[in-house]
Scaffold this motif. Structure first.
Motif, PDB file in Angstrom:
ATOM      1  N   GLU A 157      65.824 107.453 -20.149  1.00 40.41           N
ATOM      2  CA  GLU A 157      65.850 108.169 -21.421  1.00 40.41           C
ATOM      3  C   GLU A 157      67.131 107.842 -22.189  1.00 40.41           C
ATOM      4  O   GLU A 157      67.105 107.614 -23.398  1.00 40.41           O
ATOM      5  CB  GLU A 157      65.738 109.676 -21.169  1.00 40.41           C
ATOM      6  CG  GLU A 157      65.439 110.491 -22.375  1.00 40.41           C
ATOM      7  CD  GLU A 157      64.009 110.347 -22.890  1.00 40.41           C
ATOM      8  OE1 GLU A 157      63.774 110.772 -24.027  1.00 40.41           O
ATOM      9  OE2 GLU A 157      63.138 109.810 -22.181  1.00 40.41           O
ATOM     10  N   ALA A 158      68.253 107.807 -21.488  1.00 43.07           N
ATOM     11  CA  ALA A 158      69.524 107.457 -22.128  1.00 43.07           C
ATOM     12  C   ALA A 158      69.483 106.034 -22.675  1.00 43.07           C
ATOM     13  O   ALA A 158      69.953 105.763 -23.780  1.00 43.07           O
ATOM     14  CB  ALA A 158      70.674 107.611 -21.139  1.00 43.07           C
ATOM     15  N   SER A 159      68.908 105.132 -21.911  1.00 46.01           N
ATOM     16  CA  SER A 159      68.785 103.743 -22.352  1.00 46.01           C
ATOM     17  C   SER A 159      67.873 103.647 -23.575  1.00 46.01           C
ATOM     18  O   SER A 159      68.167 102.915 -24.522  1.00 46.01           O
ATOM     19  CB  SER A 159      68.240 102.885 -21.206  1.00 46.01           C
ATOM     20  OG  SER A 159      68.020 101.578 -21.636  1.00 46.01           O
ATOM     21  N   LYS A 160      66.778 104.394 -23.551  1.00 42.53           N
ATOM     22  CA  LYS A 160      65.828 104.397 -24.660  1.00 42.53           C
ATOM     23  C   LYS A 160      66.491 104.811 -25.971  1.00 42.53           C
ATOM     24  O   LYS A 160      66.211 104.249 -27.026  1.00 42.53           O
ATOM     25  CB  LYS A 160      64.688 105.357 -24.313  1.00 42.53           C
ATOM     26  CG  LYS A 160      63.690 105.602 -25.401  1.00 42.53           C
ATOM     27  CD  LYS A 160      62.648 106.605 -24.904  1.00 42.53           C
ATOM     28  CE  LYS A 160      61.823 107.150 -26.019  1.00 42.53           C
ATOM     29  NZ  LYS A 160      60.887 108.181 -25.543  1.00 42.53           N
ATOM     30  N   TRP A 161      67.393 105.780 -25.911  1.00 43.82           N
ATOM     31  CA  TRP A 161      68.063 106.293 -27.112  1.00 43.82           C
ATOM     32  C   TRP A 161      69.445 105.678 -27.306  1.00 43.82           C
ATOM     33  O   TRP A 161      70.225 106.132 -28.115  1.00 43.82           O
ATOM     34  CB  TRP A 161      68.158 107.816 -27.052  1.00 43.82           C
ATOM     35  CG  TRP A 161      66.801 108.440 -27.107  1.00 43.82           C
ATOM     36  CD1 TRP A 161      66.103 108.977 -26.075  1.00 43.82           C
ATOM     37  CD2 TRP A 161      65.960 108.540 -28.256  1.00 43.82           C
ATOM     38  NE1 TRP A 161      64.879 109.416 -26.513  1.00 43.82           N
ATOM     39  CE2 TRP A 161      64.761 109.164 -27.838  1.00 43.82           C
ATOM     40  CE3 TRP A 161      66.096 108.172 -29.591  1.00 43.82           C
ATOM     41  CZ2 TRP A 161      63.716 109.422 -28.720  1.00 43.82           C
ATOM     42  CZ3 TRP A 161      65.058 108.437 -30.456  1.00 43.82           C
ATOM     43  CH2 TRP A 161      63.878 109.059 -30.024  1.00 43.82           C
ATOM     44  N   LYS A 162      69.733 104.627 -26.517  1.00 42.05           N
ATOM     45  CA  LYS A 162      70.997 103.885 -26.629  1.00 42.05           C
ATOM     46  C   LYS A 162      72.217 104.786 -26.435  1.00 42.05           C
ATOM     47  O   LYS A 162      73.217 104.688 -27.143  1.00 42.05           O
ATOM     48  CB  LYS A 162      71.075 103.147 -27.965  1.00 42.05           C
ATOM     49  CG  LYS A 162      70.010 102.079 -28.107  1.00 42.05           C
ATOM     50  CD  LYS A 162      70.095 101.364 -29.430  1.00 42.05           C
ATOM     51  CE  LYS A 162      69.109 100.256 -29.594  1.00 42.05           C
ATOM     52  NZ  LYS A 162      67.759 100.439 -29.245  1.00 42.05           N
ATOM     53  N   ILE A 163      72.110 105.668 -25.449  1.00 48.35           N
ATOM     54  CA  ILE A 163      73.234 106.531 -25.065  1.00 48.35           C
ATOM     55  C   ILE A 163      74.034 105.765 -24.029  1.00 48.35           C
ATOM     56  O   ILE A 163      73.521 105.344 -23.011  1.00 48.35           O
ATOM     57  CB  ILE A 163      72.732 107.869 -24.502  1.00 48.35           C
ATOM     58  CG1 ILE A 163      71.998 108.639 -25.601  1.00 48.35           C
ATOM     59  CG2 ILE A 163      73.875 108.692 -23.929  1.00 48.35           C
ATOM     60  CD1 ILE A 163      71.308 109.894 -25.123  1.00 48.35           C
ATOM     61  N   ARG A 164      75.306 105.584 -24.289  1.00 45.35           N
ATOM     62  CA  ARG A 164      76.172 104.796 -23.415  1.00 45.35           C
ATOM     63  C   ARG A 164      77.259 105.683 -22.808  1.00 45.35           C
ATOM     64  O   ARG A 164      77.455 106.818 -23.186  1.00 45.35           O
ATOM     65  CB  ARG A 164      76.844 103.675 -24.222  1.00 45.35           C
ATOM     66  CG  ARG A 164      75.861 102.791 -24.963  1.00 45.35           C
ATOM     67  CD  ARG A 164      75.387 101.674 -24.048  1.00 45.35           C
ATOM     68  NE  ARG A 164      74.605 100.713 -24.798  1.00 45.35           N
ATOM     69  CZ  ARG A 164      73.324 100.513 -24.584  1.00 45.35           C
ATOM     70  NH1 ARG A 164      72.690 101.196 -23.692  1.00 45.35           N
ATOM     71  NH2 ARG A 164      72.664  99.617 -25.280  1.00 45.35           N
ATOM     72  N   GLU A 165      77.975 105.104 -21.869  1.00 45.41           N
ATOM     73  CA  GLU A 165      79.153 105.727 -21.277  1.00 45.41           C
ATOM     74  C   GLU A 165      78.840 107.065 -20.622  1.00 45.41           C
ATOM     75  O   GLU A 165      79.413 108.085 -20.946  1.00 45.41           O
ATOM     76  CB  GLU A 165      80.255 105.886 -22.323  1.00 45.41           C
ATOM     77  CG  GLU A 165      80.423 104.627 -23.136  1.00 45.41           C
ATOM     78  CD  GLU A 165      81.854 104.184 -23.269  1.00 45.41           C
ATOM     79  OE1 GLU A 165      82.738 104.909 -22.827  1.00 45.41           O
ATOM     80  OE2 GLU A 165      82.056 103.111 -23.819  1.00 45.41           O
TER      81      GLU A 165
END
Length: 73
Positions: free
Chosen positions: A18-26
């Motif tokens: 889910e984080a990858s899908k929404w480009k959430i990093r770090e």
């Protein structure tokens, strides 16, 4: 109102996706594991940003039009 329980119920792999899908990093820790708290906080912030008054108004208008179409058909 939609609840955010779905994020707390996700596995670590699902949260990472889910984080990858929404480009959430770090969102990793120094020991190489993910921080569920960081991902969930960012996903909740994303959800809250998407809940604008205009979007709600447009959705309600579409719902009313759909209902009227069904009634008068």
């Amino acid at each position: 109102m939609f609840t955010v329980n779905k994020y707390y119920e996700m596995s670590d792999a699902e949260l990472e996706n889910e984080a990858s899908k929404w480009k959430i990093r770090e969102y990793g820790n120094s020991n190489g594991s993910i921080s569920r708290k960081i991902i969930i906080e960012q996903l909740i912030a994303k959800d809250q940003a998407n809940n604008s008054r205009i979007a709600i108004f447009v959705s309600l208008v579409a719902l009313i039009i759909s209902i009227l179409t069904i009634i008068y058909k």
